[in-house]
Design an enzyme around this catalytic site. Structure first.
Site, mmCIF file in Angstrom:
data_model
loop_
_atom_site.group_PDB
_atom_site.id
_atom_site.type_symbol
_atom_site.label_atom_id
_atom_site.label_comp_id
_atom_site.label_asym_id
_atom_site.label_seq_id
_atom_site.Cartn_x
_atom_site.Cartn_y
_atom_site.Cartn_z
ATOM 1 N N GLY A 8 0.885 -1.226 -0.052
ATOM 2 C CA GLY A 8 0.022 -0.115 0.052
ATOM 3 C C GLY A 8 0.861 1.244 -0.110
ATOM 4 N N PHE A 11 -0.852 6.997 2.768
ATOM 5 C CA PHE A 11 0.002 7.619 3.761
ATOM 6 C C PHE A 11 0.788 6.794 4.582
ATOM 7 C CE2 PHE A 11 -3.211 10.952 2.792
ATOM 8 C CZ PHE A 11 -2.115 12.159 2.475
ATOM 9 N N GLY A 12 0.101 5.824 5.221
ATOM 10 C CA GLY A 12 0.831 4.669 5.929
ATOM 11 C C GLY A 12 2.117 4.195 5.342
ATOM 12 N N VAL A 76 -1.743 -7.329 -4.520
ATOM 13 C CA VAL A 76 -1.832 -8.309 -3.276
ATOM 14 C C VAL A 76 -3.226 -8.978 -3.226
ATOM 15 C CG1 VAL A 76 -1.376 -9.190 -1.151
ATOM 16 C CG2 VAL A 76 0.142 -7.342 -2.313
ATOM 17 N N GLU A 167 -18.265 17.922 3.165
ATOM 18 C CA GLU A 167 -17.480 18.327 2.054
ATOM 19 C C GLU A 167 -18.234 18.063 0.771
ATOM 20 O OE1 GLU A 167 -13.909 16.290 2.316
ATOM 21 O OE2 GLU A 167 -13.037 17.535 3.806
ATOM 22 N N ASP A 296 -5.823 2.474 8.158
ATOM 23 C CA ASP A 296 -7.308 2.439 8.396
ATOM 24 C C ASP A 296 -7.521 0.868 8.712
ATOM 25 O OD1 ASP A 296 -7.802 4.750 7.962
ATOM 26 O OD2 ASP A 296 -8.570 4.780 6.004
#
Lengths: 408, 408
Positions: A8, A11-12, A76, A167, A296
């Protein structure tokens, strides 16, 4: 040399990769797209304010100078913990350490058939799909001879009043009332109705009640019809049903639920209701100190620690997982992850936002300018920042949204 | 009030619409997309230099102040000349005057099965498809263990050395040699091979032979392998066959042939080999003075008049058709269309171009700067111009191409 596989490039995963830049390791970063996505601005792509390339940058380009990383475009499909292998569509990778940062998708709480009529917002493809349905709805209303049908094309419903729902609803109202005004001949876009539907008693339930109240006021001022305590009962192609009423409505957007990546179930059996993996305090998978689960996809709730599903939390977890691998290589023991909450924003529309910065509560114009500054600063890459600023400045003064493109 | 229906929002249709701004008429402009496309820069979207929104603007927005126009998003399926009706997917329109500016698509000269393996470039969707196949080819080469297969992923063939083929091949070479350099770990993108394949004896056959020779030299300097007198014999998913050789090659782009819109055949039986409609000198359909056919769909060759399939010609024809309708309303007779040739450009790559401006022949850096200025000036809308300039300036100094996005 030890091999770290990171799944992934959000951000992580990206922050973990960067935090290992100077480690004596071989790293492979696998993502099913070729880009890192600045997800906090994805709603701007869905509402035609920004183009995909404004908020996405190729992972290869971001990491071109980090020579210990190989970026791989692949999906994956499974993880073999006993053989320490990641299985992808086009090959397998053996790992010594694994960081899983596969993120989340939308959840419909057992109503998966709603997905077709009420798409959610997680990827660039989702955003482009939403943009097309929104623009096509106004076009369909314009050429529709039946007044009632035209009206149903001009009703937009956003389900879920978290930050994304707020938003989307605020921006939709702005588009109908300003951007498209005067461009149609048979319909009046300013009469479009934007519904924001929330099952709970207030908008932005994760924030301070005072800010929720302010956000509600700002939404109503922008022309959004907010329905609170209104759990959705049914959605089909032509209507949405709330307790006590069925509204003809052709465009429904889903911002109500999140489900972690299916890789969670591959990693462990006891995922939580949202499919998240309960991890140790150091973010490792119980029984597998060589596997870290972050972003997440991970939960620390069973330790009594609440970490929100936002970008800063994912970045901090990425940094922590990387630090744990470095510590282990140096023969040091693991340390627990601590989430630092620097505050949160929710933007609502032009000059409308709320912010809670370490207890300092802001609303309206001030919150909006701060939101804008923070998001431009955090966008990756100089070019994107400048182009996004030009786009925003031009939108601001002209009310125009440049990415209003529908192909066939 | 008389009703004018205009089919197609390209250069021909949009210019005709604008030229009727002050006429006492009701106008309906029908297009199957919602935008006008600045087609001369479409190759920049295919090669990830620009985003769709940089070269496209909503027709509704462009025409918002022209109150006598209704824009309609719909696809014309047929034309009933006797009833004076245009039949669309979602309705019909009666007309008093009709301007057909439906443009052209690619032609494979009886080899329609090549279309799947060798897409052409006419729409934004075509360009986004090309962009994805190009970026995925480098990704596939990076993860391919077999050296020969990897090599076939790194061979790109462009068929047809007209202006579009030359632009695509030159830009592809630049991407391989500069943009992607250093970003891969298993392959060297600078060793990618870009073939430009032309059946005829020279590149840019429509231009002066001296400029063709200069373009050939500039292409070779950029690293493009140009094959002249090499009509394609076969194309499949893994190879392309030229006279005397079959080359393993996974990415083939088609820039060799143009076929007019199928609406040509609806309008008349004697279309030419490319499907174009032979029109009267005033651009009307023979026997139907109320119907005008313009742009790439029309031909005047039977009158001994050659009009190239370029944007300035389409604009001039749009203006002429509009003028003819105004003359007829005023009771005046029709006048013949005269094409004014202000010159032509072909860009090849960074600082590489050729230009023929009313007999003044330019090549290299000077031609390139003129090309750049002309294209920025002609782009519709202030915002686009500024963003395109920012993008280009940033690409120029960094060799980067910002729109390198592949979704799943």
């Amino acid at each position: 040399m030890k091999h770290v596989v990171i799944i992934g490039g959000g951000f992580g995963g990206l922050w973990a990769t960067r935090a290992l830049a100077r480690a004596n390791l071989k790293i492979t970063l696998v993502d099913r797209t070729n880009h890192h996505l600045f997800q906090p601005l994805l709603y701007q792509v869905a509402t035609a304010g920004l183009s995909p390339a404004d908020i996405a940058a190729p992972l290869r380009h971001i990491l071109r100078r980090q020579k210990n990383v190989t970026v791989r475009l692949d999906e994956v499909t499974s993880i073999d913990k006993s053989q320490r292998q990641v299985i992808m569509r086009d090959g397998t990778l053996r790992y010594d350490y694994l960081i899983v940062a596969a993120g989340a998708a939308h959840a419909y709480f057992g109503h998966d058939h709603w997905a077709k009529h009420a798409p959610g917002l997680k990827t660039l493809d989702d955003a482009l799909g939403m943009r097309a349905t929104m623009l096509r709805a106004f076009e369909a209303a314009e050429r529709e001879p039946d007044v009632d049908v035209a009206k149903s094309w001009l009703r937009f419903a956003v389900v879920g009043a978290g930050p994304t729902g707020v938003e989307l609803a605020g921006t939709l109202a702005e588009i109908a009332r300003h951007t498209l005004r005067r461009e149609f001949r048979n319909i009046d876009p300013t009469r479009a109705e934007v519904l924001l539907i929330e099952a709970g008693p207030r908008v932005l339930a994760g924030m301070d009640p005072g800010l929720s109240a302010s956000a509600l006021k700002q939404l109503r001022k922008l022309g959004v019809s907010v329905r609170l305590n209104a759990p959705v009962q049914a959605i089909d192609a032509e209507s949405i049903t709330l307790p006590g009423e069925t509204l003809p409505c052709r465009t429904v957007w889903w911002a109500a639920g999140v489900a972690a990546s299916p890789l969670g179930k591959v990693l462990c059996e006891n995922t939580d209701r949202a499919g998240r993996v309960p991890v140790e305090r150091d973010l490792s998978l119980p029984g597998h100190p060589e596997i870290f689960v972050i972003g997440d996809l991970a939960t620390l709730a069973h330790h009594g620690v609440s970490v929100p599903g936002v970008a800063p939390a994912a970045k901090q977890m990425g940094n922590h997982a990387a630090a744990m691998i470095r510590r282990r290589l140096a023969g040091n023991v693991a340390t627990p992850f601590r989430y630092r909450d620097y505050g949160s924003f929710a933007t609502i529309g032009r000059m409308a936002a709320v912010a809670d910065l370490a207890g300092i509560k802001l609303r309206g114009v001030v919150a909006w300018w701060l939101w804008l500054a923070a998001h431009v600063i955090f966008l990756i890459g100089f070019r994107n920042r400048l182009v996004v600023l030009v786009n925003w400045a031009s939108s601001y003064f002209t009310y125009q949204r440049h990415a209003r493109i529908v192909s066939r």
